[in-house]
Design an enzyme around this catalytic site. Structure first.
Site, short mmCIF file in Angstrom:
data_model
loop_
_atom_site.label_atom_id
_atom_site.label_comp_id
_atom_site.label_asym_id
_atom_site.label_seq_id
_atom_site.Cartn_x
_atom_site.Cartn_y
_atom_site.Cartn_z
N ARG A 154 116.06 -91.58 -3.99
CA ARG A 154 116.27 -91.75 -5.43
C ARG A 154 117.55 -92.54 -5.69
O ARG A 154 117.84 -92.91 -6.82
CB ARG A 154 116.44 -90.39 -6.11
N ARG A 183 101.98 -81.00 -23.03
CA ARG A 183 103.05 -80.32 -22.28
C ARG A 183 104.36 -80.44 -23.05
O ARG A 183 104.67 -81.49 -23.60
CB ARG A 183 103.22 -81.00 -20.92
N ARG A 198 99.32 -87.98 -23.20
CA ARG A 198 98.49 -87.01 -22.47
C ARG A 198 98.25 -85.75 -23.28
O ARG A 198 99.16 -85.18 -23.86
CB ARG A 198 99.18 -86.59 -21.16
N ARG A 220 113.25 -89.61 -19.58
CA ARG A 220 112.90 -89.59 -18.15
C ARG A 220 112.60 -91.00 -17.64
O ARG A 220 112.98 -91.37 -16.54
CB ARG A 220 111.68 -88.69 -17.91
N LYS A 279 101.69 -92.86 -9.37
CA LYS A 279 102.25 -92.78 -8.01
C LYS A 279 101.64 -91.61 -7.23
O LYS A 279 101.22 -91.78 -6.09
CB LYS A 279 103.77 -92.62 -8.13
P1 AMP Z 1 109.75 -85.34 -9.26
O1 AMP Z 1 108.52 -84.51 -9.14
O2 AMP Z 1 109.86 -86.44 -8.23
O3 AMP Z 1 110.00 -85.86 -10.64
O4 AMP Z 1 110.99 -84.36 -8.92
C1 AMP Z 1 111.21 -83.19 -9.66
C2 AMP Z 1 112.65 -82.73 -9.50
O5 AMP Z 1 112.94 -82.47 -8.12
C3 AMP Z 1 113.71 -83.74 -9.92
O6 AMP Z 1 113.96 -83.69 -11.29
C4 AMP Z 1 114.90 -83.28 -9.10
O7 AMP Z 1 115.51 -82.13 -9.66
C5 AMP Z 1 114.26 -82.89 -7.79
N1 AMP Z 1 114.16 -84.04 -6.87
C6 AMP Z 1 113.02 -84.61 -6.39
N2 AMP Z 1 113.29 -85.63 -5.55
C7 AMP Z 1 114.64 -85.73 -5.49
C8 AMP Z 1 115.54 -86.59 -4.81
N3 AMP Z 1 115.11 -87.59 -4.01
N4 AMP Z 1 116.87 -86.40 -5.00
C9 AMP Z 1 117.32 -85.42 -5.77
N5 AMP Z 1 116.54 -84.56 -6.46
C10 AMP Z 1 115.21 -84.71 -6.33
#
Ligand code: AMP
Length: 221
Positions: A90, A162, A129, A173, A15
């Protein structure tokens, strides 16, 4: 009118890679809420500290905070031509907020492409990875292994993984993603915005399909 796109894809589906390519090719701004939250790490405000704590605990940030951050980002000049949203919305509450926000601007979502990838392949892409110690080279033990098992092609040093890429954490996840996004996909399906793209292909081929899907939606819309 701007072009507003919500890009959905499980971890490992590419993505972030595709969003960056689309930003270049379509001239749309790539907005990743995860990146915006990570950027808050350098700030020392009560809000930034709270966000940091929640992120390290693997929790989602409350909708009010996330929604306001998105409102602020989409209100900036460089977002006027349109945006590729990544990691947002989300949940259905955030999706409803986004609809209202765009409506206030006289805009609407153009398309919601979904980069589709099997759960098992997604797990292997992420769990497999491995990095060279300087992080300059990345391998995948299943799909793109080093010449000699466990060591970097260039320096011969042991490869590293990682911390949060071990199998259990990755599965958690990925399963969370499918649980989270299923209602979201339903929401967008009812609005006929969903376009499915096979993410189990080379990067270039995914880009071609993605652009075709977006073009199709823009012509229909
Ligand atoms: P990501 O890089 O999209 O996996 O986001 C990393 C972290 O940022 C997530 O685990 C959340 O803690 C926070 N986060 C990112 N996008 C959102 C969202 N739309 N709603 C709530 N928390 C978010």
């Amino acid at each position: 009118m701007g072009t507003y796109i919500v890009l959905i894809g499980v971890q490992g589906a590419g993505k972030g890679t595709q969003a960056a390519i689309l930003q270049d090719k379509l001239g749309l701004l790539h907005v990743s809420t995860g990146d915006l939250f990570r950027a808050m790490k350098t700030q020392d405000t009560p809000l930034a500290r709270k966000v940091q704590e929640m992120m390290s605990a693997g929790e989602l940030i409350p909708d009010e905070i996330t929604n306001e951050m998105v409102r602020d980002r989409l209100g900036q000049d460089d977002a006027a031509r349109g945006v590729i949203l990544d990691g947002y919305p989300r949940n259905v509450g955030q999706a409803e907020f986004l609809d209202k926000l765009l409506a206030e601007k006289g805009e609407e979502l153009a398309v919601v492409p979904i980069l589709e990838l099997d759960r098992e392949i997604a797990i292997k892409r992420v769990e497999g990875r491995r990095y060279s110690p300087d992080k300059k080279r990345v391998y995948n033990i299943y799909f793109d292994p080093p010449e000699r098992e466990g060591v970097d092609d260039v320096t011969g040093e042991p490869l590293i993984q990682r911390d949060d890429d071990h199998r259990e954490a990755v599965e958690r996840r990925i399963d969370l993603f499918f649980d989270e996004t299923a209602p979201l996909i339903e929401y967008y399906k009812k609005k006929s915005l969903v376009q499915r793209v096979d993410a189990d292909q080379a990067i270039d081929a995914v880009t071609v399909d993605l652009i075709a899907a977006i073009t199709r939606a823009l012509m229909d819309g």
